[in-house]
Design an enzyme around this catalytic site. Structure first.
Site, PDB file in Angstrom:
ATOM      1  N   CYS A  89       0.866  -1.181   0.000  1.00 29.17           N
ATOM      2  CA  CYS A  89       0.000   0.000   0.000  1.00 29.17           C
ATOM      3  C   CYS A  89       0.903   1.232   0.000  1.00 29.17           C
ATOM      4  O   CYS A  89       1.703   1.425   0.915  1.00 29.17           O
ATOM      5  CB  CYS A  89      -0.866  -0.042   1.256  1.00 29.17           C
ATOM      6  SG  CYS A  89      -1.892   1.416   1.477  1.00 29.17           S
ATOM      7  N   CYS A 143      -2.960  15.063   2.866  1.00 29.69           N
ATOM      8  CA  CYS A 143      -4.070  15.008   1.912  1.00 29.69           C
ATOM      9  C   CYS A 143      -4.950  16.232   2.102  1.00 29.69           C
ATOM     10  O   CYS A 143      -5.149  16.698   3.221  1.00 29.69           O
ATOM     11  CB  CYS A 143      -4.888  13.737   2.122  1.00 29.69           C
ATOM     12  SG  CYS A 143      -6.219  13.567   0.907  1.00 29.69           S
ATOM     13  N   CYS A 174     -10.125  10.115   8.845  1.00 32.48           N
ATOM     14  CA  CYS A 174      -8.842   9.664   8.286  1.00 32.48           C
ATOM     15  C   CYS A 174      -7.683  10.476   8.882  1.00 32.48           C
ATOM     16  O   CYS A 174      -7.685  11.704   8.834  1.00 32.48           O
ATOM     17  CB  CYS A 174      -8.881   9.816   6.772  1.00 32.48           C
ATOM     18  SG  CYS A 174      -7.288   9.554   5.975  1.00 32.48           S
ATOM     19  N   GLU A 189      -4.644  11.497  -1.970  1.00 28.49           N
ATOM     20  CA  GLU A 189      -5.721  11.208  -2.915  1.00 28.49           C
ATOM     21  C   GLU A 189      -5.100  11.092  -4.315  1.00 28.49           C
ATOM     22  O   GLU A 189      -4.701  12.102  -4.914  1.00 28.49           O
ATOM     23  CB  GLU A 189      -6.763  12.336  -2.841  1.00 28.49           C
ATOM     24  CG  GLU A 189      -7.753  12.380  -3.973  1.00 28.49           C
ATOM     25  CD  GLU A 189      -8.472  11.060  -4.257  1.00 28.49           C
ATOM     26  OE1 GLU A 189      -8.855  10.355  -3.308  1.00 28.49           O
ATOM     27  OE2 GLU A 189      -8.619  10.722  -5.444  1.00 28.49           O
ATOM     28  N   SER A 220      -7.557   3.819  -5.281  1.00 26.92           N
ATOM     29  CA  SER A 220      -8.736   4.186  -4.499  1.00 26.92           C
ATOM     30  C   SER A 220      -8.886   5.704  -4.537  1.00 26.92           C
ATOM     31  O   SER A 220      -7.930   6.438  -4.298  1.00 26.92           O
ATOM     32  CB  SER A 220      -8.540   3.706  -3.059  1.00 26.92           C
ATOM     33  OG  SER A 220      -9.549   4.213  -2.235  1.00 26.92           O
ATOM     34  N   LEU A 258     -17.033   5.357  -0.683  1.00 26.82           N
ATOM     35  CA  LEU A 258     -18.404   5.878  -0.665  1.00 26.82           C
ATOM     36  C   LEU A 258     -18.842   6.216   0.765  1.00 26.82           C
ATOM     37  O   LEU A 258     -19.185   7.343   1.074  1.00 26.82           O
ATOM     38  CB  LEU A 258     -19.335   4.852  -1.327  1.00 26.82           C
ATOM     39  CG  LEU A 258     -20.602   5.415  -1.936  1.00 26.82           C
ATOM     40  CD1 LEU A 258     -20.323   6.527  -2.933  1.00 26.82           C
ATOM     41  CD2 LEU A 258     -21.398   4.293  -2.616  1.00 26.82           C
TER      42      LEU A 258
HETATM   43  N1  SAH Z   1      -7.502   8.953  -0.777  1.00 26.86           N
HETATM   44  C1  SAH Z   1      -7.985   7.706  -1.240  1.00 26.86           C
HETATM   45  C2  SAH Z   1      -7.089   6.547  -0.882  1.00 26.86           C
HETATM   46  C3  SAH Z   1      -6.489   6.496   0.494  1.00 26.86           C
HETATM   47  S1  SAH Z   1      -7.528   6.075   1.815  1.00 26.86           S
HETATM   48  C4  SAH Z   1      -9.398   7.471  -0.754  1.00 26.86           C
HETATM   49  O1  SAH Z   1      -9.837   8.167   0.125  1.00 26.86           O
HETATM   50  O2  SAH Z   1     -10.050   6.605  -1.318  1.00 26.86           O
HETATM   51  C5  SAH Z   1      -7.902   4.342   1.599  1.00 26.86           C
HETATM   52  C6  SAH Z   1      -9.265   3.946   2.168  1.00 26.86           C
HETATM   53  O3  SAH Z   1      -9.273   4.014   3.603  1.00 26.86           O
HETATM   54  C7  SAH Z   1     -10.406   4.857   1.726  1.00 26.86           C
HETATM   55  O4  SAH Z   1     -11.528   4.086   1.351  1.00 26.86           O
HETATM   56  C8  SAH Z   1     -10.704   5.645   2.970  1.00 26.86           C
HETATM   57  O5  SAH Z   1     -11.994   6.182   2.957  1.00 26.86           O
HETATM   58  C9  SAH Z   1     -10.475   4.619   4.022  1.00 26.86           C
HETATM   59  N2  SAH Z   1     -10.313   5.147   5.370  1.00 26.86           N
HETATM   60  C10 SAH Z   1      -9.862   6.345   5.746  1.00 26.86           C
HETATM   61  N3  SAH Z   1      -9.846   6.451   7.095  1.00 26.86           N
HETATM   62  C11 SAH Z   1     -10.305   5.267   7.569  1.00 26.86           C
HETATM   63  C12 SAH Z   1     -10.497   4.758   8.875  1.00 26.86           C
HETATM   64  N4  SAH Z   1     -10.208   5.480   9.964  1.00 26.86           N
HETATM   65  N5  SAH Z   1     -10.974   3.509   9.002  1.00 26.86           N
HETATM   66  C13 SAH Z   1     -11.241   2.751   7.902  1.00 26.86           C
HETATM   67  N6  SAH Z   1     -11.061   3.168   6.654  1.00 26.86           N
HETATM   68  C14 SAH Z   1     -10.597   4.423   6.474  1.00 26.86           C
HETATM   69 FE1  SF4 Z   2      -7.853  10.208   3.818  1.00 23.06          FE
HETATM   70 FE2  SF4 Z   2      -8.416   9.403   1.317  1.00 23.06          FE
HETATM   71 FE3  SF4 Z   2      -9.940  11.260   2.529  1.00 23.06          FE
HETATM   72 FE4  SF4 Z   2      -7.449  11.850   1.794  1.00 23.06          FE
HETATM   73  S1  SF4 Z   2      -9.153  11.331   0.465  1.00 23.06           S
HETATM   74  S2  SF4 Z   2      -8.435  12.393   3.726  1.00 23.06           S
HETATM   75  S3  SF4 Z   2      -6.399   9.918   2.173  1.00 23.06           S
HETATM   76  S4  SF4 Z   2      -9.684   9.111   3.148  1.00 23.06           S
END
Ligand code: SAH
Ligand code: SF4
Length: 359
Positions: free
Chosen positions: A119, A126, A133, A177, A208, A232
């Site tokens: 990963c 971000c 997150c 992202e 993602s 989503l």
């Molecule tokens: N920025 C991208 C990819 C990185 S995050 C995105 O947001 O898709 C990868 C995945 O982890 C995303 O689906 C995000 O929503 C999820 N994620 C973020 N914080 C999380 C948390 N605390 N617990 C579980 N999943 C989380």
């Molecule tokens: Fe975290 Fe992905 Fe949201 Fe950025 S876009 S804040 S990496 S969950």
């Protein structure tokens, strides 16, 4: 300049400028991406003068490794890298199964007994600010260059090689992202995909995205073989916007429409990611609302109980509630898997990467 920024043509051009024969470019390319060399001295097939030029003009090893953290079961390793400008990024290796179980060095994706999934990050921090997150909580620092994205893979490829293992899957789900840094991300994928180089199959990548609609459409138009996952997490705009500020700009309807476009163009199944938060988005009613939205779309839902982060008070869904959520979705015809939680004890789970030395 970081050597991983160069494609084959620019490397050849550079060597031309240095008055070196063309075949040297090929030797360097193979050294970098097939033998995984990370220092000029390892290129013993090059004359000393050229090795010296490499050392003086190009950076082969861009990171300082700040820390390694291994999960207590040994399956997950998180590495914190310091970039030359002191920004910190993280990459996580997850080992599933024993390689001895897989006769082929590249076991195919889902269902394979042994996987080494990496990963990687596409940005330091971000800008999207998703509330649950840790990366979102730290804010945006900067985009990573294509070479910095590639270098994370090469680092782990080298580490695994010492154990006679290989990276089998790459997910762009670390910090950042990817679609906010679209060009560098795609350049990195193309570089890793290069047949004369690392030759990592497009289908073994998963990107993602938080749901940047124009980029989803662009990605669809490019008809790449790379897998796409969409974060989503909610089935109506109000609750999604409360978690993912980007939803104020790109509404769920627009995101799903872009996803339908993607599937139409590529015929590839799309994944929806869903962090299960107790009492927030884990009820059978929400599951039904979600199923209604996804009806007729070639997709699957990947639900993962929320991982704890300092800045968010929501709690993970219980095993029972997660199972009930899955059941409701599946009854409505939407396949769903509950993802195993990985590396929680070292803050290496989804959304826990924050680049703090103490994390
Ligand atoms: N920025 C991208 C990819 C990185 S995050 C995105 O947001 O898709 C990868 C995945 O982890 C995303 O689906 C995000 O929503 C999820 N994620 C973020 N914080 C999380 C948390 N605390 N617990 C579980 N999943 C989380
Ligand atoms: Fe975290 Fe992905 Fe949201 Fe950025 S876009 S804040 S990496 S969950």
């Amino acid at each position: 300049m970081l050597i991983y920024e160069l494609d084959q043509t620019s490397l050849s051009n550079l060597l031309k400028e240095w008055n070196e024969p063309t075949y040297r470019a090929k030797q360097i390319w193979q050294g970098l991406y097939q033998h995984l060399y990370d220092s000029p001295e390892q290129f013993t097939n090059l004359p000393k003068s050229l090795r010296q030029k490499l050392a003086e003009n190009l950076i082969l090893s861009p990171f300082k490794v700040k820390t390694h953290l291994d999960s207590s079961d040994g399956s997950t390793r998180k590495t914190l890298f310091e970039l030359p400008d002191k920004n910190l990024i993280e990459a996580v290796l997850m080992r599933y199964g024993d390689p001895a179980d897989s006769p082929h060095p590249y076991p195919s994706g889902r269902g394979a007994k042994s996987r080494r999934t990496l990963c990687i990050s596409t940005q330091a921090g971000c800008a999207m600010g998703c509330v649950f997150c840790a990366t979102g909580q730290m804010g945006f620092k900067r985009h990573l260059t294509s070479g910095e994205i590639v270098a994370q893979v090469m680092y782990y490829a080298r580490m695994l090689k010492e154990e006679n293992e290989v990276v089998t899957n790459i997910v762009l789900m670390g910090m950042g992202e990817p679609f906010h840094n679209y060009d560098n991300t795609m350049t990195a994928i193309d570089r890793l995909n290069d047949r004369d180089g690392y030759n990592f199959g497009a289908r073994r990548f998963t990107i993602s995205t938080v749901g940047l609609v124009p980029q989803i459409r662009r990605f669809a138009d490019e008809k790449r073989q790379v897998n796409l996952a969409i974060s989503l997490h909610a089935a109506d705009d109000e609750s999604r916007a409360a978690m993912l500020p980007v939803n104020k700009k790109y509404k769920i309807d627009d995101v799903i429409e872009a996803c339908r476009y993607y599937v139409e163009k590529t015929h590839r199944r799309i994944t929806f990611e869903w962090a299960l938060i107790n009492g927030v988005n884990d009820t059978p009613e929400v599951a039904q609302k979600l199923a209604a939205r996804l009806k007729g779309l070639l997709c699957h839902v990947n639900a993962i109980p929320l991982n704890p982060t300092l800045g968010y008070s929501g709690q993970a869904t219980s095993r029972e509630r997660a199972a009930a959520f899955k059941e409701s979705l599946e009854q409505a015809g939407i396949p769903c898997t509950i993802r195993m939680r990985r590396g929680i004890d070292i803050q290496a789970g989804c959304g826990q990467l924050a680049g703090a030395v103490s994390s």
